[in-house]
Design a protein around this motif. Structure first.
Motif, PDB file in Angstrom:
ATOM      1  N   UNK A   1      -7.407   4.823   1.682  1.00  0.00           N
ATOM      2  CA  UNK A   1      -6.500   5.261   0.678  1.00  0.00           C
ATOM      3  C   UNK A   1      -7.034   6.033  -0.523  1.00  0.00           C
ATOM      4  N   UNK A   2      -6.533   5.690  -1.609  1.00  0.00           N
ATOM      5  CA  UNK A   2      -6.977   6.676  -2.841  1.00  0.00           C
ATOM      6  C   UNK A   2      -8.704   6.361  -3.235  1.00  0.00           C
ATOM      7  N   UNK A   3      -8.963   5.169  -2.876  1.00  0.00           N
ATOM      8  CA  UNK A   3     -10.444   4.717  -3.268  1.00  0.00           C
ATOM      9  C   UNK A   3     -11.426   5.875  -2.604  1.00  0.00           C
ATOM     10  N   UNK A   4     -11.171   5.931  -1.303  1.00  0.00           N
ATOM     11  CA  UNK A   4     -12.017   6.761  -0.483  1.00  0.00           C
ATOM     12  C   UNK A   4     -11.462   8.554  -0.841  1.00  0.00           C
TER      13      UNK A   4
ATOM     14  N   UNK B   1      -2.861   6.053   5.039  1.00  0.00           N
ATOM     15  CA  UNK B   1      -3.555   5.085   5.288  1.00  0.00           C
ATOM     16  C   UNK B   1      -3.314   4.575   6.713  1.00  0.00           C
ATOM     17  N   UNK B   2      -2.173   4.604   7.475  1.00  0.00           N
ATOM     18  CA  UNK B   2      -1.856   4.297   8.375  1.00  0.00           C
ATOM     19  C   UNK B   2      -1.681   5.178   9.700  1.00  0.00           C
ATOM     20  N   UNK B   3      -2.210   6.453   9.425  1.00  0.00           N
ATOM     21  CA  UNK B   3      -2.625   7.399  10.386  1.00  0.00           C
ATOM     22  C   UNK B   3      -0.822   7.855  10.824  1.00  0.00           C
ATOM     23  N   UNK B   4       0.048   7.708  10.065  1.00  0.00           N
ATOM     24  CA  UNK B   4       1.515   7.832  10.533  1.00  0.00           C
ATOM     25  C   UNK B   4       1.593   9.166  11.157  1.00  0.00           C
ATOM     26  N   UNK B   5       1.183  10.251  10.495  1.00  0.00           N
ATOM     27  CA  UNK B   5       1.308  11.756  10.743  1.00  0.00           C
ATOM     28  C   UNK B   5       0.570  12.022  11.974  1.00  0.00           C
ATOM     29  N   UNK B   6      -0.794  11.504  12.311  1.00  0.00           N
ATOM     30  CA  UNK B   6      -1.320  11.684  13.841  1.00  0.00           C
ATOM     31  C   UNK B   6      -0.637  10.980  14.682  1.00  0.00           C
TER      32      UNK B   6
ATOM     33  N   UNK C   1      -6.941  -5.563   8.424  1.00  0.00           N
ATOM     34  CA  UNK C   1      -7.993  -5.144   7.629  1.00  0.00           C
ATOM     35  C   UNK C   1      -7.644  -4.840   6.131  1.00  0.00           C
ATOM     36  N   UNK C   2      -6.493  -4.251   5.967  1.00  0.00           N
ATOM     37  CA  UNK C   2      -6.004  -4.118   4.598  1.00  0.00           C
ATOM     38  C   UNK C   2      -5.630  -5.227   3.682  1.00  0.00           C
TER      39      UNK C   2
END
Lengths: 135, 235
Positions: free
Chosen positions: B25-28, B46-51, B158-159
């Protein structure tokens, strides 16, 4: 409580408890989690309805058995019993059909400041959609 | 990487939408975005929705979408090549001059094609006819969708702070969809920060042998014309 992860939709928490491999949800939770509405015609989403075959334990009054629904639509299901999380992905034929339609699927994602943006905001322009990552 | 092309073509109707397939997310992502200061939108996925929606399997992968929301180039490698496999000095992460030249050549070729499409629209040889765009669309198998469900569950756990519980699902996503380097590298990174660029990664790259890390992209030759001596797009 169960957390439901359906396709690319946000998580939905529902007051429900699995009974064996079945998970009965209220029609309200079912719709909130999946985007599918329980109607007299069947399961409906946008302009499409799927007929519910009788005798398969999919629907009981205003309750839906998520496992049987997943079987009907051929959604793969992965569940983590210890944490009460169920994940359902789109079926492969549905994903293939969506890609073959060449219609760019819309999505809404946050920017760095958490503000949501939809891809469809840029309709009317040529969009170069490109991935990257920090890893 | 895309700022130059955006600056040049934004007033000609181009929008660059960059999506970080990044569970950190924003952190990395913030340090990278702060350093690059792009003026085009950067979304955090974060969830790789677009992929999942577009069938992306690596970064950078790109999709070209016209004004009506129609895909004219499905997901493909966006101007990168496997030259890093032979031209990168792994300990120092320095690319040889030859490698840099190859990278520049490919990017220029890719930018030229993108520019041609923006300026000439569907007349561009790089805007694929629907049949060709369908033929090149990513293939989705039962294993891939099962991988998506496992990735989603693992990423969620994980989140939520359940790292140990998440790891088997993340490993299963990797196993079921080994062609997805974004799953591989993301799930390694979630196992252990830094693992996406570790010897584990390089061993997996070496294991590819003759197979590509960045699937080669064929920009041109897709337009069906009567003069065409052979089947289009199969070069």
């Amino acid at each position: 409580m169960i957390t439901l992860l359906y396709g690319t939709r946000p998580p939905h928490r529902a007051a429900a408890a699995p009974e064996g491999r079945n998970l009965w949800l209220s029609a309200h939770d079912f719709a909130a989690a999946t985007g599918w509405e329980l109607k007299p015609e069947g399961f409906c989403q946008a302009d499409r309805c799927v007929r519910i075959p009788p005798g398969r334990g999919i629907v009981d009054g205003q309750r839906v058995n998520l496992s049987a629904f997943a079987d009907l639509l051929e959604h793969p299901v992965v569940r983590d019993e210890a944490h009460g999380v169920w994940a359902l992905a789109d079926a492969a034929p549905a994903r293939r059909a969506a890609l073959q339609s060449l219609e760019a699927p819309d999505f809404t994602l946050p920017d760095l400041d958490g503000r949501p943006h939809a891809l469809s905001e840029y309709r009317g322009k040529k969009v170069f959609l490109v991935s990257w990552a920090s890893w | 990487m895309w700022q130059g092309v955006y600056d040049e073509l934004k007033d000609r109707g181009l929008m660059v939408v960059s999506v970080a397939l990044d569970s950190g997310g924003a952190r990395t992502t913030r340090p990278w975005i702060d350093a690059a200061k792009p003026t085009y939108p950067c979304f955090i996925d974060e969830r790789h929705v677009v992929a999942e929606l577009y069938g992306m399997v690596n970064v950078p992968n790109a999709v070209w979408i016209d004004e009506e929301g129609r895909v004219v180039r499905p997901s493909e490698t966006a101007g990168s090549s496997d030259s890093f496999r032979t031209h990168l000095d792994r300990p120092t992460k320095q690319m040889s001059a030859e490698g840099l030249a190859e990278r520049q050549r490919l990017r220029t070729e890719y930018f030229d094609a993108l520019r041609d499409w923006v300026l000439t629209g569907e007349a561009s040889a790089y805007a694929l006819p629907p049949d060709e765009a369908r033929r090149r669309s990513p293939v989705v198998t039962d294993e891939h969708v099962l991988a998506a469900a496992n990735f989603r569950l693992g990423q969620f756990l994980h989140a939520a702070g359940h790292r140990d519980a998440a790891l088997p699902y993340l490993a299963e996503a990797r196993r079921l969809h080994p062609e997805s380097w974004s799953y591989r590298r993301q799930t390694w990174e979630l196992e252990q920060p830094g693992k996406a660029g570790s010897p584990t990664f390089w061993a997996a790259v070496d294991e590819l042998g003759d197979r590509a890390y960045y699937i080669p992209f064929a920009m041109g030759g897709a337009r069906r014309t009567p003069q065409s001596p052979h089947a289009p797009g199969r070069e």
